[in-house]
Enzyme design. Structure first.
Site: not given
Length: 262
Positions: A104, A185
Site C-alpha cells: 500500500c 491499495c
C-alpha cells in the site's frame, strides 16, 4: 599434330570441370558452416533461457526455494502451443504460484516512461513497479514462445508484440499487469510521458487493463506524475487525455496530477 590438337580441348574441359566442382564445393562448405554457426547460436540462446529464469528467480531478494516449481508452472502456459494462441488466462496458475504482494502507498504504474520510472525507483526504495516484483524482474526484457508438437522453449522465431494479440510475451505482461493492479491499495502513483501526444492512452496496458482494475474499496488516490520537457506546452491542467483518465477512474478514487520536468 592431330593427336596433340585433340588433347587440348580435353585438357580445357577438364580444367573447367575442376573449377566448377571446386566452386560448388566451396558454396556447399560455406552453407554448412553458416548452418552450424546459426544452429549453435539459436541453440545457445534457447539453452540459456531456463538458466536465466532460474538465476533471476533465485537472486530475487535472496529467494532460494521454489524457483524450479515456478519455472515448471510458467512453461506449462505456452510450451507445445501455437505461439499466437496463448491467452492471458494461460498464466493464471503462474500468478497463483507466485502471487503479487500488496504494498500500500508504494505501487508505481507507468506508461511510455519505462527507463525514467526504473531509474527513479532504483534511486529511491519507496516505490515498487511491476518489474520490481518476482515475476516482473525474472521476465523483464526476455522473449519466449513454444511451438505445437514441441516440448521446448524457443527464444527466436517468436511473434513480435503486435504480430498477434495472444502471443506468450504479450499475454504474460497483460495478465501480470492485471494481477499487479488488483493488489494496489492506498495511494497509487502513475508516471506518464508528457512529451507525447496522448500521455494517457486507452489502448496502453495502463489504460486498457490496469486503470480498469483499480478498486475504489482499496485505492484512495491516483497520483499522476507527468514528465514534461522544459517550457513544454502540455501540462496537467490542459491535456485532454488526462481528463479522459480522470473519467475512467472508479467512483471514490481521487485524482491528482503533478508536472515534473525531465
Amino acid at each position: 599434330m592431330e593427336h596433340e590438337e585433340t588433347l587440348r580441348p580435353m585438357k580445357t574441359r577438364s580444367r573447367r570441370t575442376f573449377r566448377l566442382v571446386m566452386g560448388v564445393c566451396a558454396v556447399l562448405l560455406l552453407m554448412v558452416v553458416l548452418a552450424v554457426v546459426l544452429g549453435l547460436t539459436l541453440s545457445d540462446t534457447t539453452d540459456q533461457f531456463k538458466p536465466t529464469f532460474i538465476a533471476r528467480c533465485e537472486e530475487f531478494k535472496g529467494k532460494r526455494n521454489g524457483c524450479q516449481n515456478i519455472w515448471t508452472v510458467f512453461e506449462q502456459a505456452y510450451v507445445g502451443k501455437d505461439p499466437c494462441n496463448v491467452p492471458m488466462e494461460a498464466y493464471n496458475e503462474l500468478i497463483s504460484t507466485a502471487p503479487f504482494e500488496s504494498t500500500c502507498n508504494r505501487m508505481m504504474f507507468w506508461s511510455k516512461t519505462k527507463d525514467l520510472v526504473h531509474d527513479f525507483t532504483e534511486k529511491r526504495d519507496c516505490f515498487v513497479t511491476l518489474e520490481d516484483t518476482l515475476l516482473g524482474s525474472v521476465l523483464d526484457g526476455l522473449t519466449w514462445c513454444g511451438k505445437e508438437g514441441s516440448s521446448e522453449t524457443f527464444t527466436t522465431g517468436c511473434p513480435e508484440w503486435s504480430d498477434c494479440e495472444n502471443n506468450p510475451v504479450r499475454s504474460f505482461w497483460n495478465r501480470a499487469s492485471a494481477a499487479f493492479a488488483d493488489v494496489a491499495c492506498g495511494d497509487v502513483t502513475a508516471m506518464l510521458n508528457g512529451s507525447i501526444a496522448t500521455p494517457f492512452s486507452p489502448t496502453s496496458i495502463f489504460g486498457s487493463i490496469e486503470v480498469k482494475r483499480f478498486n475504489s474499496t482499496r485505492i484512495k488516490n491516483l497520483n499522476v506524475v507527468l514528465v514534461i520537457q522544459k517550457n513544454a506546452l502540455t501540462n496537467c491542467n490542459n491535456d485532454a487525455s488526462l481528463k479522459d483518465l480522470k473519467k475512467e477512474l472508479a467512483n471514490g478514487i481521487k485524482y491528482n496530477c503533478k508536472d515534473v520536468t525531465k
